[in-house]
Write a protein that holds these residues in place. Structure first.
Motif, PDB file in Angstrom:
ATOM      1  N   UNK A   1      35.845  42.281  50.438  1.00 59.49           N
ATOM      2  CA  UNK A   1      35.066  41.177  49.864  1.00 59.49           C
ATOM      3  C   UNK A   1      33.906  41.753  49.057  1.00 59.49           C
ATOM      4  N   UNK A   2      33.777  41.309  47.821  1.00 60.47           N
ATOM      5  CA  UNK A   2      32.762  41.838  46.911  1.00 60.47           C
ATOM      6  C   UNK A   2      31.380  41.300  47.291  1.00 60.47           C
ATOM      7  N   UNK A   3      30.424  42.235  47.495  1.00 58.78           N
ATOM      8  CA  UNK A   3      29.072  41.845  47.890  1.00 58.78           C
ATOM      9  C   UNK A   3      28.028  42.224  46.855  1.00 58.78           C
ATOM     10  N   UNK A   4      28.321  43.220  46.005  1.00 59.17           N
ATOM     11  CA  UNK A   4      27.368  43.609  44.970  1.00 59.17           C
ATOM     12  C   UNK A   4      28.091  44.418  43.905  1.00 59.17           C
ATOM     13  N   UNK A   5      27.614  44.310  42.673  1.00 62.02           N
ATOM     14  CA  UNK A   5      28.126  45.126  41.566  1.00 62.02           C
ATOM     15  C   UNK A   5      26.946  45.503  40.694  1.00 62.02           C
ATOM     16  N   UNK A   6      26.889  46.770  40.277  1.00 58.33           N
ATOM     17  CA  UNK A   6      25.770  47.216  39.442  1.00 58.33           C
ATOM     18  C   UNK A   6      25.976  46.770  37.997  1.00 58.33           C
ATOM     19  N   UNK A   7      24.960  46.891  37.141  1.00 59.14           N
ATOM     20  CA  UNK A   7      25.100  46.426  35.750  1.00 59.14           C
ATOM     21  C   UNK A   7      26.261  47.079  35.011  1.00 59.14           C
ATOM     22  N   UNK A   8      26.539  48.368  35.245  1.00 60.73           N
ATOM     23  CA  UNK A   8      27.659  49.027  34.562  1.00 60.73           C
ATOM     24  C   UNK A   8      28.977  48.375  34.924  1.00 60.73           C
ATOM     25  N   UNK A   9      29.112  47.941  36.179  1.00 64.31           N
ATOM     26  CA  UNK A   9      30.347  47.275  36.595  1.00 64.31           C
ATOM     27  C   UNK A   9      30.500  45.933  35.872  1.00 64.31           C
ATOM     28  N   UNK A  10      29.398  45.205  35.713  1.00 66.55           N
ATOM     29  CA  UNK A  10      29.478  43.930  34.986  1.00 66.55           C
ATOM     30  C   UNK A  10      29.839  44.159  33.527  1.00 66.55           C
ATOM     31  N   UNK A  11      29.392  45.293  32.952  1.00 67.79           N
ATOM     32  CA  UNK A  11      29.693  45.593  31.554  1.00 67.79           C
ATOM     33  C   UNK A  11      31.156  45.994  31.379  1.00 67.79           C
ATOM     34  N   UNK A  12      31.664  46.869  32.267  1.00 68.95           N
ATOM     35  CA  UNK A  12      33.015  47.408  32.116  1.00 68.95           C
ATOM     36  C   UNK A  12      34.095  46.480  32.677  1.00 68.95           C
ATOM     37  N   UNK A  13      33.734  45.621  33.632  1.00 65.37           N
ATOM     38  CA  UNK A  13      34.694  44.704  34.260  1.00 65.37           C
ATOM     39  C   UNK A  13      34.179  43.272  34.112  1.00 65.37           C
ATOM     40  N   UNK A  14      35.040  42.377  33.794  1.00 67.80           N
ATOM     41  CA  UNK A  14      34.641  40.969  33.707  1.00 67.80           C
ATOM     42  C   UNK A  14      34.722  40.378  35.111  1.00 67.80           C
ATOM     43  N   UNK A  15      33.558  40.249  35.754  1.00 67.48           N
ATOM     44  CA  UNK A  15      33.519  39.920  37.173  1.00 67.48           C
ATOM     45  C   UNK A  15      33.278  38.443  37.448  1.00 67.48           C
ATOM     46  N   UNK A  16      33.151  37.629  36.402  1.00 61.93           N
ATOM     47  CA  UNK A  16      32.900  36.216  36.647  1.00 61.93           C
ATOM     48  C   UNK A  16      34.032  35.614  37.470  1.00 61.93           C
ATOM     49  N   UNK A  17      33.652  35.022  38.606  1.00 61.25           N
ATOM     50  CA  UNK A  17      34.645  34.373  39.461  1.00 61.25           C
ATOM     51  C   UNK A  17      35.374  35.323  40.389  1.00 61.25           C
ATOM     52  N   UNK A  18      35.075  36.630  40.332  1.00 55.95           N
ATOM     53  CA  UNK A  18      35.745  37.594  41.209  1.00 55.95           C
ATOM     54  C   UNK A  18      34.957  37.735  42.505  1.00 55.95           C
ATOM     55  N   UNK A  19      35.614  37.500  43.615  1.00 54.75           N
ATOM     56  CA  UNK A  19      34.942  37.668  44.895  1.00 54.75           C
ATOM     57  C   UNK A  19      35.587  38.768  45.739  1.00 54.75           C
ATOM     58  N   UNK A  20      36.601  39.444  45.151  1.00 55.21           N
ATOM     59  CA  UNK A  20      37.257  40.533  45.870  1.00 55.21           C
ATOM     60  C   UNK A  20      37.433  41.727  44.930  1.00 55.21           C
ATOM     61  N   UNK A  21      37.497  42.929  45.524  1.00 55.55           N
ATOM     62  CA  UNK A  21      37.606  44.144  44.734  1.00 55.55           C
ATOM     63  C   UNK A  21      38.937  44.222  43.999  1.00 55.55           C
TER      64      UNK A  21
END
Length: 777
Positions: free
Chosen positions: A80-100
């Motif tokens: 279960x996804x609990x945190x992502x750093x800014x680089x992860x938000x830039x390289x991966x589109x994490x909107x709506x993602x709650x799992x790795x």
């Protein structure tokens, strides 16, 4: 924790129910309500505290990885996804993602399988400290995945290699096929020349090396059968290893070799792999730029024979080249040393034949293509392994010598004690016997040092404050250094204690100070300094890796002659000394090394000729608040104090098993003098034979541990099958720690380390017999 909360709620509910049925504020109502509320609070407070601590840990981790250039995601143990750093938000589109797995699915086609595999592995390796790593192939380039389990969280570090320029543009501009391979031979990237000249055997996309190469495994410098649009062709492989575990493969056709004996093809010279073109008589015809850097060849200089560039083959290099060319010997890689470099550089050379039709014009025969790999690190690892094996062998030898010598000392010490029983202080022979006893004690101390070197000595660790330890040693150290040497002791005011055997640690300090004194024949200053050091990352140096954490360091610095670089790696070896004949045994620093390693610490030396030397010891800091409780001696091996006055035996029968006649004679005589009946046996087999006699009654077994044939624990186990209540005293020249597991499995057993005095033997026997009497009805 959920069960506790439920129980608390139930308890509170019962209290409220009872209150609802009570018409007045009776004491019972108050008690019921208070008990219910107390139960709920008792369950909720630990849960809230644990959640608060977990949230604080998550915030701390998020702060650490906030500025990381790679994508870092933090999940729980189920993904279960609990945190992502800014680089992860830039390289991966994490909107709506709650799992790795959902986060990685946008860049990794088989993300769900990869995540499930790693999470399952983490469940199996709960105690693993090393992060799991994997290189995965993408449609363009690849990614490195590293996982670390902190207990509460799983940290996923994702490095997209094309984002670092490591895959995009790989091999661009080269006129020959170039492939980037993972450690598992997956093709992570290929250049344009490879796309044009290579084809998978099934016509599909090239994903693995086996898709294009028939005769695996791949051998650098060798010719391999490679699939191309024109069919199977022969191409020569040149491999270049990378520090990240990946490999760069370059496939050379005839047109990529040097065109003549003086010229280079542009491709040959541009290759990152070190290549030489060698004539059949050993002359180096061409060296590309990578080979020139590796072999320290000046650009434009005369190359000369290969034997002028490398050495250490064990025979003339020219003969080796000729044998490989004529196929008289198996063509396998050889390890050699580079001649022209100031540092120690080793290379691995693989030779491959170049047939005459592809050789430069005018050479008149086949030539060789040599592929060179920098093997210095491999050679260093090999040297470390050899050193480790050598030290282990010498340690075993030292331990064996100490064991045998302890038998001799036991006999000397024991018979000396027997003599002292018949001579009082007024006897003219008393002083001579006392001298024998004192020198026996000195020999015992020397044997203890041998056991410390071989790490077979039982330490008595205690909490030691080095400030107090050095203060107590100060007077003795000043006497040791003499009048021409000044001794300065400095302490860190915030110094923490350590756990060590104080007597052994004092021996370490004295040894280092004496060595420093001997290094300054004209006088000077010795500085002994303690400091607190915190390592935020592991410290790697001198073949050792010091884990991160808090350490107490002890430095001994001198202003002496220093230690030559070629001798620094040998000073901890036993019997190695730089002192003159008769001035040193070469055992001092090896003892220091053994004691420090057995204590759990590390020792390093820094020195330059004429600039003195600094010995630095790292010992883990001891925090009483965070440390586990100190282990107590095993109940099966009680350590009985020697009583001031021992009582006489009452005819108890003792079976004494000892293969050394002098030790057996001393022990048997001492026990008989005390009033015990003693049956002697020289081996385990003889002891078991005596026990088979129908009228053999034994109240106590005394046995050596190490004997020819069956050892002590082995025959005692068999004897206890028919005599389960019989106590045992084991004797050995090794320390109890060596047999801790074996002896701990034998009930009612005690340990007596050789050499032992008469009083020690009698005290141990009396204690075991007294314990037996208390157990029996």
């Amino acid at each position: 924790m959920t069960v506790l909360v439920v129980l608390g709620i139930v308890t509170l509910g019962l209290g409220l129910t009872y209150a609802g049925r009570t018409t007045s504020m009776s004491p019972l109502w108050s008690v019921a309500l208070i008990c219910g509320a107390g139960g709920l609070l008792a369950a909720l407070i630990p849960a809230l505290w644990a959640q608060s601590r977990r949230d604080a840990d998550l915030r701390a981790l998020a702060k650490v990885y906030h500025g990381d250039v790679d994508a870092v995601l933090i999940t729980d143990s189920r993904g279960k996804l609990e945190h992502a750093n800014p680089s992860a938000h830039t390289m991966l589109r994490l909107q709506g993602c709650d799992r790795i797995d959902l986060a990685l699915a946008q860049r990794l086609p088989n993300a769900a399988a990869v995540v499930a595999r790693h999470l399952a592995q983490l469940d199996q390796d709960l105690g693993a400290q090393t992060p799991a790593r994997e290189v995965l192939r993408l449609s363009k380039g690849g990614l490195r995945l590293a996982l670390h389990n902190t207990g509460d969280f799983v940290i996923w570090r994702i490095e997209f290699m094309e984002a670092r320029g490591e895959v995009s543009g790989f091999g661009a501009g080269l006129g020959l096929p170039a492939l980037l391979l993972s450690a598992e031979d997956e093709v992570l990237a290929i250049n344009d020349a490879a796309i044009a000249r290579l084809m998978a055997r099934d016509g599909k996309k090239i994903e693995r090396l086996e898709d294009i190469v028939d005769d695996l495994p791949l051998k650098s410098g060798q010719t391999h059968r490679v699939h191309s649009p024109r069919g199977v062709v022969d191409m020569r492989a040149a491999l270049a290893a990378r520090v990240d575990g990946m490999r760069e493969l370059f496939l050379l056709g005839p047109d990529h070799l040097p065109r003549n004996s003086t010229g280079l093809s542009e491709v040959f010279d541009a290759l990152p792999a070190a290549l030489l073109h060698v004539a059949g008589y050993g002359q180096v015809l061409v060296a590309n730029r990578a080979a020139q850097r590796l072999l320290a060849i000046e650009a434009g200089g005369d190359l000369g024979p290969l034997g002028n560039l490398v050495e250490g083959l064990g025979r003339p290099v020219r003969d080796w080249v000729a044998d490989v060319l004529a196929e008289r010997v198996p063509n396998r890689p050889e390890m050699v040393r580079v001649r022209n470099r100031d540092d120690d550089c080793f290379v691995q050379i693989t030779l491959g034949r170049v047939v005459a039709e592809n050789a430069p014009a005018g050479l008149g025969g086949d030539t060789l293509l040599a592929v060179l790999h920098d093997a210095t690190e491999l050679k260093q690892l090999e040297a470390q392994f050899v050193q480790s094996q050598k030290m282990q062998a010498i340690g075993e030898l030292a331990g064996g010598v100490a064991h045998d010598f302890n038998n001799v000392l036991t006999a000397i010490s024991g018979h000396t004690d027997l003599l002292l029983l018949r001579h009082d202080q007024g006897d003219p022979d008393f002083s001579d016997i006392e001298q024998i006893r004192q020198n026996t004690n000195r020999a015992t101390a020397l044997v203890g040092q041998l056991l410390a070197f071989s790490r077979k000595q039982s330490l008595a660790p205690e909490v030691v404050d080095l400030r107090d330890c050095l203060s107590d040693l100060g007077h003795l150290l000043n006497r040791l250094v003499g009048e021409t040497v000044r001794l300065r002791i400095a302490h860190d005011p915030a110094l923490m204690p350590i756990r060590a055997d104080r007597r052994q640690f004092e021996q370490v300090v004295m040894n280092l100070v004496v060595n420093a004194r001997d290094a300054m024949p004209e006088g000077g200053e010795i500085t002994v300094e303690t400091k607190m050091v915190t390592l935020d990352a592991p410290l790697a140096r001198d073949r050792a890796l010091v884990p991160e954490g808090r350490y107490v360091t002890l430095q001994v610095r001198d202003q002496g002659t220093g230690i030559a670089p070629d001798k620094r790696d040998k000073i901890f070896e036993p019997f190695y000394t730089t002192k003159g004949v008769g001035k040193g045994t070469g055992l001092g620093l090896s003892m220091v090394y053994g004691i420090i390693k057995q204590t759990g610490g590390y020792i390093f030396v820094d020195s330059e000729l004429g600039q003195g030397a600094t010995f630095t010891i790292y010992c883990p800091a001891y925090d009483p608040a965070a440390a586990p409780p100190v282990d107590t001696p095993n109940a099966a091996t009680p350590q009985a104090p020697v009583p001031a006055k021992q009582s006489k035996g009452r005819g108890e029968k003792i079976l004494l098993v000892e293969d050394e006649p002098p030790v057996r004679a001393f022990a048997a005589r001492a026990l008989r003098l005390r009033g015990y009946e003693v049956e002697e046996a020289e081996s385990a087999e003889a002891a078991l034979e005596k026990l088979r006699a129908p009228n053999c009654e034994v109240d106590l077994f005394i046995s050596d541990v190490v004997m020819p044939g069956r050892d002590g624990p082995s025959w005692v186990r068999e004897a206890l099958e028919t005599r389960p209540q019989t106590p045992v005293v084991f004797m050995s020249g090794y320390a109890e720690d060596v047999y801790q597991k074996t002896l701990g499995e034998i009930p009612n057993s005690a340990f007596l380390q050789k050499p032992f005095a008469l009083a020690d033997l009698l005290a141990k026997v009396e204690h075991q017999l007294q314990t037996r009497a208390e157990r029996l009805p």
